[in-house]
Design a protein around this motif. Structure first.
Motif, PDB file in Angstrom:
ATOM      1  N   LYS A  17       0.814  -1.214   0.000  1.00 38.96           N
ATOM      2  CA  LYS A  17       0.000   0.000   0.000  1.00 38.96           C
ATOM      3  C   LYS A  17       0.850   1.269   0.000  1.00 38.96           C
ATOM      4  O   LYS A  17       0.334   2.357  -0.059  1.00 38.96           O
ATOM      5  N   LYS A  18       2.152   1.102   0.081  1.00 41.71           N
ATOM      6  CA  LYS A  18       3.059   2.246   0.015  1.00 41.71           C
ATOM      7  C   LYS A  18       3.879   2.131  -1.261  1.00 41.71           C
ATOM      8  O   LYS A  18       4.346   1.063  -1.616  1.00 41.71           O
ATOM      9  N   LYS A  19       4.063   3.240  -1.951  1.00 39.38           N
ATOM     10  CA  LYS A  19       4.847   3.226  -3.173  1.00 39.38           C
ATOM     11  C   LYS A  19       6.327   3.450  -2.896  1.00 39.38           C
ATOM     12  O   LYS A  19       7.172   3.107  -3.690  1.00 39.38           O
ATOM     13  N   ASN A  20       6.631   4.041  -1.737  1.00 34.84           N
ATOM     14  CA  ASN A  20       8.017   4.322  -1.394  1.00 34.84           C
ATOM     15  C   ASN A  20       8.708   3.073  -0.865  1.00 34.84           C
ATOM     16  O   ASN A  20       8.073   2.185  -0.307  1.00 34.84           O
ATOM     17  N   MET A  21      10.022   3.048  -1.004  1.00 41.94           N
ATOM     18  CA  MET A  21      10.823   1.961  -0.468  1.00 41.94           C
ATOM     19  C   MET A  21      10.848   2.066   1.063  1.00 41.94           C
ATOM     20  O   MET A  21      10.946   3.161   1.608  1.00 41.94           O
ATOM     21  N   LEU A  22      10.741   0.944   1.724  1.00 42.68           N
ATOM     22  CA  LEU A  22      10.791   0.929   3.182  1.00 42.68           C
ATOM     23  C   LEU A  22      12.234   1.095   3.628  1.00 42.68           C
ATOM     24  O   LEU A  22      13.129   0.426   3.119  1.00 42.68           O
ATOM     25  N   ASN A  23      12.442   1.996   4.561  1.00 42.48           N
ATOM     26  CA  ASN A  23      13.774   2.186   5.116  1.00 42.48           C
ATOM     27  C   ASN A  23      14.144   0.931   5.905  1.00 42.48           C
ATOM     28  O   ASN A  23      13.445   0.569   6.853  1.00 42.48           O
ATOM     29  N   PRO A  24      15.225   0.254   5.545  1.00 39.37           N
ATOM     30  CA  PRO A  24      15.574  -0.989   6.252  1.00 39.37           C
ATOM     31  C   PRO A  24      15.895  -0.768   7.724  1.00 39.37           C
ATOM     32  O   PRO A  24      15.662  -1.649   8.550  1.00 39.37           O
ATOM     33  N   ILE A  25      16.404   0.410   8.063  1.00 37.61           N
ATOM     34  CA  ILE A  25      16.673   0.702   9.466  1.00 37.61           C
ATOM     35  C   ILE A  25      15.361   0.790  10.249  1.00 37.61           C
ATOM     36  O   ILE A  25      15.262   0.302  11.379  1.00 37.61           O
ATOM     37  N   LEU A  26      14.334   1.381   9.644  1.00 35.26           N
ATOM     38  CA  LEU A  26      13.018   1.460  10.291  1.00 35.26           C
ATOM     39  C   LEU A  26      12.459   0.060  10.515  1.00 35.26           C
ATOM     40  O   LEU A  26      11.911  -0.231  11.578  1.00 35.26           O
ATOM     41  N   ALA A  27      12.599  -0.814   9.526  1.00 39.72           N
ATOM     42  CA  ALA A  27      12.100  -2.182   9.666  1.00 39.72           C
ATOM     43  C   ALA A  27      12.841  -2.916  10.777  1.00 39.72           C
ATOM     44  O   ALA A  27      12.225  -3.617  11.583  1.00 39.72           O
ATOM     45  N   ALA A  28      14.147  -2.740  10.839  1.00 43.55           N
ATOM     46  CA  ALA A  28      14.937  -3.399  11.882  1.00 43.55           C
ATOM     47  C   ALA A  28      14.567  -2.862  13.259  1.00 43.55           C
ATOM     48  O   ALA A  28      14.409  -3.632  14.215  1.00 43.55           O
ATOM     49  N   ARG A  29      14.419  -1.568  13.367  1.00 43.37           N
ATOM     50  CA  ARG A  29      14.049  -0.976  14.655  1.00 43.37           C
ATOM     51  C   ARG A  29      12.663  -1.414  15.087  1.00 43.37           C
ATOM     52  O   ARG A  29      12.410  -1.633  16.277  1.00 43.37           O
ATOM     53  N   THR A  30      11.765  -1.531  14.139  1.00 41.25           N
ATOM     54  CA  THR A  30      10.404  -1.980  14.461  1.00 41.25           C
ATOM     55  C   THR A  30      10.428  -3.411  14.977  1.00 41.25           C
ATOM     56  O   THR A  30       9.772  -3.733  15.974  1.00 41.25           O
ATOM     57  N   LEU A  31      11.178  -4.267  14.319  1.00 41.27           N
ATOM     58  CA  LEU A  31      11.278  -5.658  14.748  1.00 41.27           C
ATOM     59  C   LEU A  31      11.902  -5.756  16.135  1.00 41.27           C
ATOM     60  O   LEU A  31      11.396  -6.474  17.009  1.00 41.27           O
ATOM     61  N   ILE A  32      12.963  -5.036  16.362  1.00 46.05           N
ATOM     62  CA  ILE A  32      13.630  -5.067  17.669  1.00 46.05           C
ATOM     63  C   ILE A  32      12.717  -4.499  18.755  1.00 46.05           C
ATOM     64  O   ILE A  32      12.642  -5.037  19.861  1.00 46.05           O
ATOM     65  N   LEU A  33      12.023  -3.416  18.439  1.00 45.13           N
ATOM     66  CA  LEU A  33      11.089  -2.834  19.398  1.00 45.13           C
ATOM     67  C   LEU A  33       9.954  -3.805  19.723  1.00 45.13           C
ATOM     68  O   LEU A  33       9.536  -3.923  20.883  1.00 45.13           O
ATOM     69  N   ALA A  34       9.457  -4.516  18.715  1.00 47.61           N
ATOM     70  CA  ALA A  34       8.386  -5.484  18.952  1.00 47.61           C
ATOM     71  C   ALA A  34       8.860  -6.608  19.868  1.00 47.61           C
ATOM     72  O   ALA A  34       8.145  -7.006  20.799  1.00 47.61           O
ATOM     73  N   GLN A  35      10.059  -7.113  19.620  1.00 44.18           N
ATOM     74  CA  GLN A  35      10.567  -8.176  20.472  1.00 44.18           C
ATOM     75  C   GLN A  35      10.844  -7.668  21.886  1.00 44.18           C
ATOM     76  O   GLN A  35      10.547  -8.352  22.865  1.00 44.18           O
ATOM     77  N   ALA A  36      11.397  -6.470  22.004  1.00 40.40           N
ATOM     78  CA  ALA A  36      11.650  -5.901  23.326  1.00 40.40           C
ATOM     79  C   ALA A  36      10.342  -5.672  24.079  1.00 40.40           C
ATOM     80  O   ALA A  36      10.266  -5.894  25.298  1.00 40.40           O
ATOM     81  N   CYS A  37       9.318  -5.232  23.371  1.00 40.59           N
ATOM     82  CA  CYS A  37       8.008  -5.004  23.982  1.00 40.59           C
ATOM     83  C   CYS A  37       7.450  -6.324  24.518  1.00 40.59           C
ATOM     84  O   CYS A  37       6.928  -6.377  25.635  1.00 40.59           O
ATOM     85  N   ALA A  38       7.568  -7.384  23.740  1.00 38.81           N
ATOM     86  CA  ALA A  38       7.055  -8.683  24.174  1.00 38.81           C
ATOM     87  C   ALA A  38       7.842  -9.217  25.364  1.00 38.81           C
ATOM     88  O   ALA A  38       7.256  -9.740  26.329  1.00 38.81           O
ATOM     89  N   TYR A  39       9.154  -9.092  25.331  1.00 40.21           N
ATOM     90  CA  TYR A  39       9.962  -9.577  26.455  1.00 40.21           C
ATOM     91  C   TYR A  39       9.704  -8.764  27.726  1.00 40.21           C
ATOM     92  O   TYR A  39       9.597  -9.333  28.811  1.00 40.21           O
ATOM     93  N   ALA A  40       9.622  -7.445  27.598  1.00 45.03           N
ATOM     94  CA  ALA A  40       9.339  -6.611  28.765  1.00 45.03           C
ATOM     95  C   ALA A  40       7.954  -6.912  29.322  1.00 45.03           C
ATOM     96  O   ALA A  40       7.759  -6.983  30.543  1.00 45.03           O
ATOM     97  N   GLY A  41       6.972  -7.075  28.438  1.00 44.49           N
ATOM     98  CA  GLY A  41       5.624  -7.426  28.876  1.00 44.49           C
ATOM     99  C   GLY A  41       5.587  -8.768  29.583  1.00 44.49           C
ATOM    100  O   GLY A  41       4.880  -8.939  30.586  1.00 44.49           O
ATOM    101  N   THR A  42       6.352  -9.721  29.081  1.00 47.09           N
ATOM    102  CA  THR A  42       6.424 -11.038  29.715  1.00 47.09           C
ATOM    103  C   THR A  42       7.013 -10.935  31.112  1.00 47.09           C
ATOM    104  O   THR A  42       6.522 -11.549  32.058  1.00 47.09           O
ATOM    105  N   LEU A  43       8.066 -10.139  31.231  1.00 45.73           N
ATOM    106  CA  LEU A  43       8.698  -9.955  32.532  1.00 45.73           C
ATOM    107  C   LEU A  43       7.743  -9.269  33.518  1.00 45.73           C
ATOM    108  O   LEU A  43       7.616  -9.702  34.675  1.00 45.73           O
ATOM    109  N   LEU A  44       7.051  -8.231  33.060  1.00 46.30           N
ATOM    110  CA  LEU A  44       6.093  -7.538  33.920  1.00 46.30           C
ATOM    111  C   LEU A  44       4.920  -8.444  34.295  1.00 46.30           C
ATOM    112  O   LEU A  44       4.456  -8.433  35.449  1.00 46.30           O
ATOM    113  N   LEU A  45       4.444  -9.215  33.339  1.00 47.41           N
ATOM    114  CA  LEU A  45       3.351 -10.149  33.608  1.00 47.41           C
ATOM    115  C   LEU A  45       3.768 -11.174  34.646  1.00 47.41           C
ATOM    116  O   LEU A  45       3.046 -11.418  35.622  1.00 47.41           O
TER     117      LEU A  45
END
Length: 172
Positions: free
Chosen positions: A66-94
């Protein structure tokens, strides 16, 4: 980058619950405060989960074309790392707040009712973070394309081949 494993998340939650249960027993024995986060921590947890979800939606839009522009690979990497960190932190808090809740239920509902509800709220916030983290991690996966034989085909945006289980970021 490897995908999160639910077994590892479960193991982290169980270990955190046992440590929290022991810490709560020790603090109660010495008449100290129960080690639970305040309600204001829910705001921080919500902001982290919200930002992770917004970044994940950007990657999902690109992945779905749905986007015509190229995805910035750094943004994709940061998003993936943030998602994993969010899940691990949530698991620890839970896990931590589940251990506290178990001890508070065991001791007495009347004496620690306010703290019990606080611990249950924090555990719920941890669940939300885990769910957002896992969902956004799935957003970052590049699905294999079906070309006549069911094998992965070339990525028209980059000229690379894609296999199952790869992420939008190919930094490995």
């Amino acid at each position: 980058m490897k995908a999160m494993r639910p077994v590892v998340l479960l193991l982290i939650a169980v270990v955190a619950a046992v440590i929290a249960w022991l810490a709560t027993m020790a603090t109660n024995r010495f008449s100290m405060a129960t080690p639970v986060l305040p309600e204001s921590a829910l705001i921080t947890m919500g902001v982290i989960a919200g930002l992770t979800l917004i970044m994940g939606i950007r990657v999902l839009r690109w992945r779905n074309g749905k986007k015509k522009n190229m995805l910035n690979p750094i943004l994709a990497a940061r998003t993936l790392i943030l998602a994993q960190a969010c899940a691990y932190a949530g698991t620890l808090l839970l896990g931590w707040h589940a251990g506290i809740s178990i001890d508070l239920l065991r001791v007495s509902l009347r004496s620690g009712e306010g703290i019990l509800w606080n611990a249950l709220l924090m555990g719920g916030g941890g669940v939300a973070m885990v769910v957002v983290g896992i969902v956004v991690e799935r957003f970052c996966r590049i699905p294999p394309e079906d070309f006549e034989g069911g094998t992965p085909g070339p990525d028209t945006r980059r000229g690379e081949t894609k296999g199952e289980g790869e992420y939008a970021y190919r930094g490995d």
